[in-house]
Design a protein around this motif. Structure first.
Motif, PDB file in Angstrom:
ATOM      1  N   GLU A 106      32.135  47.058  40.723  1.00 14.52           N
ATOM      2  CA  GLU A 106      33.151  46.028  41.638  1.00 14.52           C
ATOM      3  C   GLU A 106      34.208  46.627  42.297  1.00 14.52           C
ATOM      4  N   GLY A 107      34.674  45.902  43.259  1.00 20.14           N
ATOM      5  CA  GLY A 107      36.078  46.199  43.595  1.00 20.14           C
ATOM      6  C   GLY A 107      36.170  45.762  45.209  1.00 20.14           C
ATOM      7  N   HIS A 108      37.298  46.311  46.070  1.00 19.52           N
ATOM      8  CA  HIS A 108      37.455  46.194  47.306  1.00 19.52           C
ATOM      9  C   HIS A 108      36.684  47.102  48.168  1.00 19.52           C
ATOM     10  N   GLU A 130      41.720  49.129  52.858  1.00 19.46           N
ATOM     11  CA  GLU A 130      41.115  48.238  52.306  1.00 19.46           C
ATOM     12  C   GLU A 130      41.660  46.750  52.868  1.00 19.46           C
ATOM     13  N   HIS A 162      30.145  38.362  47.320  1.00 17.42           N
ATOM     14  CA  HIS A 162      31.335  38.815  47.905  1.00 17.42           C
ATOM     15  C   HIS A 162      32.198  37.879  48.407  1.00 17.42           C
ATOM     16  N   SER A 213      36.230  41.749  48.771  1.00 22.72           N
ATOM     17  CA  SER A 213      35.860  42.234  47.456  1.00 22.72           C
ATOM     18  C   SER A 213      34.394  41.798  47.042  1.00 22.72           C
ATOM     19  N   THR A 214      33.722  42.682  46.215  1.00 22.44           N
ATOM     20  CA  THR A 214      32.119  42.324  45.935  1.00 22.44           C
ATOM     21  C   THR A 214      31.968  42.820  44.466  1.00 22.44           C
TER      22      THR A 214
END
Length: 240
Positions: A106-108, A130, A162, A213-214
């Motif tokens: 997970e994250g940007h 980002e 997302h 983000s996803t």
């Protein structure tokens, strides 16, 4: 028989009365007078017609010659600058694609510019890769497509999500989600691809930031032709 002929000859040889002759001459003068008047009238009409048709042509030519001068007077520096600014808005856009790398689950999403760009002072990609920073206040159209791909078995069921998040300097708090896309997919093969697309129109202020983000960062397809499969596009939007 001779008597009848003599009477006819006497009648034919009698002179025409003076009064009748004067009447005939008077009528003849009147006919000549009316004929002269008619000829003069016709000539006057022809002359007027020729002059009338020649006059509009001159006016039309003068009008055609003066038109460019009026246009040049109306097209001042302000008009030129407005047209240049409108053209600049129409052609301004930024197109990003995902960077390659080893990412967590997970994250940007980290971005990089893809293809020829024409920012014109509307956008800038921050150093963290980002955050997309907005430089001009206005209405923007935001489009996002992320293509995910499978590289190993995930029990046949995968939940993909997302979000496009909005960060603003005008308030303090968590980012506000502008768009969220969620889908549950069931694949029988570990090797698969799935593209998720979302799009919207939003009003953004100066120094606002957009971040994506996803929950499946490691599954984003950053392989061949990633610029067509995973893209983040933003451009000024003006209603017609």
């Amino acid at each position: 028989m001779e008597t009848v002929r003599d009477e006819i000859a006497v009648v034919l040889m009698e002179p025409v009365p003076v009064s009748r002759l004067k009447t005939y001459q008077s009528l003849r003068r009147q006919v000549y007078f009316f004929q002269s008047i008619s000829v003069l009238f016709c000539f006057s009409c022809c002359l007027f017609t020729v002059m009338y048709h020649s006059s509009p042509t001159t006016c039309k030519e003068n009008g055609t010659m003066e038109a460019p001068k009026i246009d040049r007077q109306l097209q001042g520096p302000e008009s030129s600058s407005e047209e240049s600014e409108d053209s600049q808005r129409i052609t301004s856009f930024i197109r990003l694609t995902a960077k390659s790398g080893n990412f967590s689950e997970e994250g940007h999403v980290p971005w990089m510019e893809f293809g020829s760009q024409n920012h014109n002072g509307y956008f800038t990609l921050d150093k963290d890769s980002e955050s997309l920073k907005i430089l001009r206040e206005g209405t923007y159209k935001v489009s996002l497509q992320i293509t995910y791909r499978g590289v190993e078995e995930h029990n046949g069921i995968i939940f993909l999500q997302h979000d496009i998040n909005h960060y603003s300097e005008s308030y303090h708090g968590p980012p506000q989600p502008l768009l969220t896309y969620m889908e549950t997919v069931n694949f029988t093969s570990p090797y698969w691809r799935k593209s998720l697309f979302s799009e919207g129109i939003f009003y953004l202020q100066v120094d606002d930031r957009l971040m994506v983000s996803t929950n499946s960062l490691s599954l984003i397809d950053v392989g061949e032709k990633k610029g067509q499969k995973t893209v983040f596009v933003v451009y000024p939007h003006f209603s017609t």
